[in-house]
Design an enzyme around this catalytic site. Structure first.
Site, PDB file in Angstrom:
ATOM      1  N   ASP A  38     -43.023 -35.717   5.555  1.00  0.00           N
ATOM      2  CA  ASP A  38     -41.647 -35.911   4.912  1.00  0.00           C
ATOM      3  C   ASP A  38     -40.910 -34.865   5.736  1.00  0.00           C
ATOM      4  OD1 ASP A  38     -42.880 -36.885   2.755  1.00  0.00           O
ATOM      5  OD2 ASP A  38     -42.572 -35.052   1.427  1.00  0.00           O
ATOM      6  N   ASN A  39     -39.644 -35.460   6.068  1.00  0.00           N
ATOM      7  CA  ASN A  39     -38.611 -34.747   6.688  1.00  0.00           C
ATOM      8  C   ASN A  39     -37.248 -34.699   5.900  1.00  0.00           C
ATOM      9  OD1 ASN A  39     -40.125 -35.320   9.145  1.00  0.00           O
ATOM     10  ND2 ASN A  39     -39.297 -37.216   9.311  1.00  0.00           N
ATOM     11  N   ARG A  41     -26.334 -40.246  11.999  1.00  0.00           N
ATOM     12  CA  ARG A  41     -27.580 -40.078  12.348  1.00  0.00           C
ATOM     13  C   ARG A  41     -28.279 -41.597  12.546  1.00  0.00           C
ATOM     14  NH1 ARG A  41     -29.285 -34.455  11.719  1.00  0.00           N
ATOM     15  NH2 ARG A  41     -28.171 -33.410  10.641  1.00  0.00           N
ATOM     16  N   HIS A  93     -31.635 -45.291  14.711  1.00  0.00           N
ATOM     17  CA  HIS A  93     -32.966 -44.829  15.079  1.00  0.00           C
ATOM     18  C   HIS A  93     -34.230 -45.583  14.554  1.00  0.00           C
ATOM     19  CE1 HIS A  93     -30.918 -40.555  15.103  1.00  0.00           C
ATOM     20  NE2 HIS A  93     -30.618 -41.529  16.003  1.00  0.00           N
ATOM     21  N   LYS A 133     -39.899 -45.908   6.318  1.00  0.00           N
ATOM     22  CA  LYS A 133     -39.356 -44.861   5.939  1.00  0.00           C
ATOM     23  C   LYS A 133     -38.922 -45.032   4.599  1.00  0.00           C
ATOM     24  CE  LYS A 133     -37.164 -43.236  10.395  1.00  0.00           C
ATOM     25  NZ  LYS A 133     -35.867 -42.980  11.090  1.00  0.00           N
ATOM     26  N   TYR A 143     -36.814 -37.645   3.537  1.00  0.00           N
ATOM     27  CA  TYR A 143     -37.349 -39.136   3.771  1.00  0.00           C
ATOM     28  C   TYR A 143     -38.823 -38.731   4.156  1.00  0.00           C
ATOM     29  CZ  TYR A 143     -35.735 -38.387   8.427  1.00  0.00           C
ATOM     30  OH  TYR A 143     -35.405 -38.065   9.640  1.00  0.00           O
ATOM     31  N   ASP A 183     -27.313 -39.633  20.278  1.00  0.00           N
ATOM     32  CA  ASP A 183     -26.664 -40.911  19.693  1.00  0.00           C
ATOM     33  C   ASP A 183     -25.518 -41.357  20.388  1.00  0.00           C
ATOM     34  OD1 ASP A 183     -28.730 -40.909  17.753  1.00  0.00           O
ATOM     35  OD2 ASP A 183     -27.343 -40.016  16.068  1.00  0.00           O
TER      36      ASP A 183
END
Length: 191
Positions: A41-42, A53, A56, A66, A126, A164
């Site tokens: 989990d993030n 963000r 990716h 995800k 997520y 990014d």
């Protein structure tokens, strides 16, 4: 594991204390085609509205699916089809996720993931199906004209990481993901 980007609306049980919601139930999600084992989990917090963000992904052997939700504030969450040979290669599916609406977006392996914050102090949580591996980390430029995301940005423009700012355009990208004959069910706003 499903290859479809899926918008999930979780049921909330409310009373005078507030509400309760089940955000992951393996058997229920498997019945919807999301048959994946999450291993990590993030959570991120973005100070400014307009923080982008992404876009990716991680490649094999640590490619990640995800399951994304916004726990404070609001985002527009994007999945970009990066599967070679896909009829929707470079196309996006997106949805607004917020603490208020409680929706989640499932982003399968083979799709780039990105989001933009709509409010200051936005937090995103997520689950991922594989651990972070720096040598498998990759991305595509957030402003890639071939993808053409119309980001809802404040007049001050985006807030970006150094990483990014220098990601390649789709035209300069050799995708490691192969199309698995599962089309992207819908492109554009999922609701």
């Amino acid at each position: 594991m499903t290859a479809s980007v899926t918008l999930i609306t979780t049921r909330r049980f409310a009373d005078d204390r507030g509400w309760f919601s089940e955000t992951w139930a393996e058997a229920k999600y498997a019945a919807m085609g999301i048959d994946v084992r999450f291993v990590q989990d993030n959570q991120s917090c973005s100070t400014h509205a307009g923080t982008i963000r992404g876009i990716h992904f991680q490649t094999a052997p640590h490619a990640q699916a995800k399951l994304v939700r916004c726990v404070r504030g609001a985002i527009v969450d994007y999945a970009v089809d990066l599967r070679k040979g896909s009829p929707t290669y470079g196309k996006t599916a997106f949805a607004t996720l917020s603490a208020e609406n409680g929706r989640q977006l499932f982003v399968p392996v083979g799709f780039g993931h990105a989001f933009v914050t709509l409010e200051p102090g936005t937090e995103v949580a997520y689950k991922v199906s594989d651990v972070y591996a720096a040598d498998c980390d990759g991305g595509v430029a957030w402003d890639c004209p071939e993808i053409g995301i119309d980001w809802p940005l404040p007049v001050t423009g985006p807030v970006l990481s150094d990483k990014d700012r220098v990601l390649p355009r789709l035209a300069d990208f050799d995708s490691p993901f192969e199309y698995d004959d599962t089309p992207l069910a819908a492109t554009g706003d999922l609701g």
